[in-house]
Design a protein around this motif. Structure first.
Motif, PDB file in Angstrom:
ATOM      1  N   ILE A  24      11.165 -18.124  -9.562  1.00 56.47           N
ATOM      2  CA  ILE A  24      11.805 -19.435  -9.565  1.00 56.47           C
ATOM      3  C   ILE A  24      11.029 -20.342 -10.512  1.00 56.47           C
ATOM      4  CG2 ILE A  24      12.808 -19.241  -7.276  1.00 56.47           C
ATOM      5  CD1 ILE A  24      10.455 -20.762  -6.147  1.00 56.47           C
ATOM      6  N   ALA A  25      11.614 -21.480 -10.842  1.00 63.05           N
ATOM      7  CA  ALA A  25      11.021 -22.377 -11.827  1.00 63.05           C
ATOM      8  C   ALA A  25       9.674 -22.912 -11.347  1.00 63.05           C
ATOM      9  CB  ALA A  25      11.973 -23.533 -12.123  1.00 63.05           C
ATOM     10  N   ASP A  26       8.884 -23.378 -12.291  1.00 65.50           N
ATOM     11  CA  ASP A  26       7.592 -23.974 -11.968  1.00 65.50           C
ATOM     12  C   ASP A  26       7.787 -25.333 -11.292  1.00 65.50           C
ATOM     13  OD1 ASP A  26       6.283 -21.831 -13.146  1.00 65.50           O
ATOM     14  OD2 ASP A  26       6.185 -22.817 -15.111  1.00 65.50           O
ATOM     15  N   GLY A  27       6.727 -25.812 -10.663  1.00 67.29           N
ATOM     16  CA  GLY A  27       6.743 -27.146 -10.099  1.00 67.29           C
ATOM     17  C   GLY A  27       6.941 -27.161  -8.599  1.00 67.29           C
ATOM     18  N   PRO A  28       6.963 -28.377  -8.017  1.00 65.40           N
ATOM     19  CA  PRO A  28       7.145 -28.516  -6.571  1.00 65.40           C
ATOM     20  C   PRO A  28       8.461 -27.915  -6.100  1.00 65.40           C
ATOM     21  CG  PRO A  28       6.404 -30.584  -7.541  1.00 65.40           C
ATOM     22  CD  PRO A  28       6.735 -29.670  -8.685  1.00 65.40           C
ATOM     23  N   VAL A  29       8.463 -27.392  -4.873  1.00 65.76           N
ATOM     24  CA  VAL A  29       9.624 -26.722  -4.295  1.00 65.76           C
ATOM     25  C   VAL A  29      10.039 -27.457  -3.028  1.00 65.76           C
ATOM     26  CG1 VAL A  29      10.525 -24.566  -3.359  1.00 65.76           C
ATOM     27  CG2 VAL A  29       8.798 -24.516  -5.180  1.00 65.76           C
TER      28      VAL A  29
END
Length: 323
Positions: A5-10
């Motif tokens: 999944i994409a980087d960053g906060p989830v």
């Protein structure tokens, strides 16, 4: 099969329902959903949210970016759970639509599907399909069903099959009506926390984690009442044989194998939750797009002292996601 999944906060706790499924499953106790002047109603009850916030994928992606999130995990709103009988056709339609939305979002969205709750064989077949679907991490379920919770019946079957298939499970309360909660939104303000804590208690004291050590399960709204009653549960476990008969560990120890989201509306409660369950067990959530949502999930969590990178790693662990 969630995959990268994409980087960053989830954000593990956000809701979506396509307009073509606003009719809700057969026998749904609250429905159907309808649009009136751009606002969403559940039957005759206004939900205080724009219709497009629930169903329009570009609007959801725009809100995801504006909130500083890298990934939003979509699940059905709880009134779309199939709790009133056979609903395989509705469940399959939702899961198909969810997979298509996730596939089109360039790893910025992931999904938690629905599952039939009236027929174990049908549920197993649906879970197998979810496990093979790219971008789908698992399933969202209610905490209570027909007077039972996560330690028995259909919900226990879903947990067992999810653990076997490597699927994540998100538990979301239903806001079930009770006469003493008919006013002042108490069915939500009290009902949701109580429903969730009931499910956590059934899971921990029912020995489900002893039976399913690989289960990945998350409870929303900070676990509801759980942080405040864990000490009471531990006391009961140590002093009463009937409390501890089905579990090998006191609840305050076993709880650290679960995940909980940050939607607590109170930094002090979030701090208590983190202290009781461990920083490794807390994941970012928003409850988008409901009126009880946390509009700035990342800012709320960091203001309470939680680290964004740790929250993201925790969410990926819960989802079984690659980097």
């Amino acid at each position: 099969m969630i995959g990268p999944i994409a980087d960053g906060p989830v954000d593990v706790h956000a809701h979506w329902l396509p307009a073509e499924l606003f009719g809700l499953p057969p026998g749904a106790p609250f429905g159907p959903l309808r649009d009136s002047g751009g606002e969403l109603y559940l039957g005759e009850v206004p939900l205080s949210i724009p219709t497009r916030a629930m169903s329009d994928v570009p609007a959801i992606l725009a809100d995801t970016a504006a909130a500083g999130l890298g990934v939003r995990v979509l699940s059905a709103p709880p009134f779309a759970f199939p709790v009133a009988g056979p609903a395989a056709e509705y469940v399959d339609a939702f899961n198909t639509a969810l997979a298509e939305v996730v596939a089109s979002a360039d790893a910025a969205l992931a999904g938690l599907g629905l599952v039939s709750l009236d027929d174990d064989a049908v549920a197993t077949a649906q879970l197998k399909r979810l496990a093979a679907q790219p971008g789908i991490a698992g399933v969202a379920i209610p905490p209570l069903l027909g007077g039972e919770s996560l330690d028995r019946g259909g919900l226990r079957h879903v947990l067992g099959e999810s653990a076997r298939l490597g699927l994540s499970v998100l538990v979301h309360p239903m806001q079930l009506p009770r006469p003493e909660w008919r006013d002042h939104y108490l069915a939500n303000l009290l009902g949701n926390p109580v429903e969730t804590a009931t499910a956590v208690g059934a899971l921990l004291l029912g020995g489900v984690l002893d039976q399913l050590p690989d289960l990945r399960i998350c409870f929303v709204h900070g676990g509801g009442c759980t942080p405040g009653v864990l000490g009471r549960w531990d006391h009961g476990w140590h002093t009463r044989a009937d409390v501890r008969r089905d579990s090998s560990r006191p609840p305050g120890e076993a709880v650290r194998a679960l995940w909980f989201d940050t939607v607590t509306h109170d930094p002090e409660l979030l701090h208590l939750l983190t202290t009781r369950v461990g920083e490794h067990a807390v994941v970012c959530g928003s409850d988008h797009p409901f009126d009880m949502a946390q509009p700035d999930p990342v800012g709320f969590a960091t203001a309470a002292g939680l680290d964004v990178a740790t929250l993201a790693a925790n969410a990926r662990a819960f989802l079984g996601a690659g980097s």
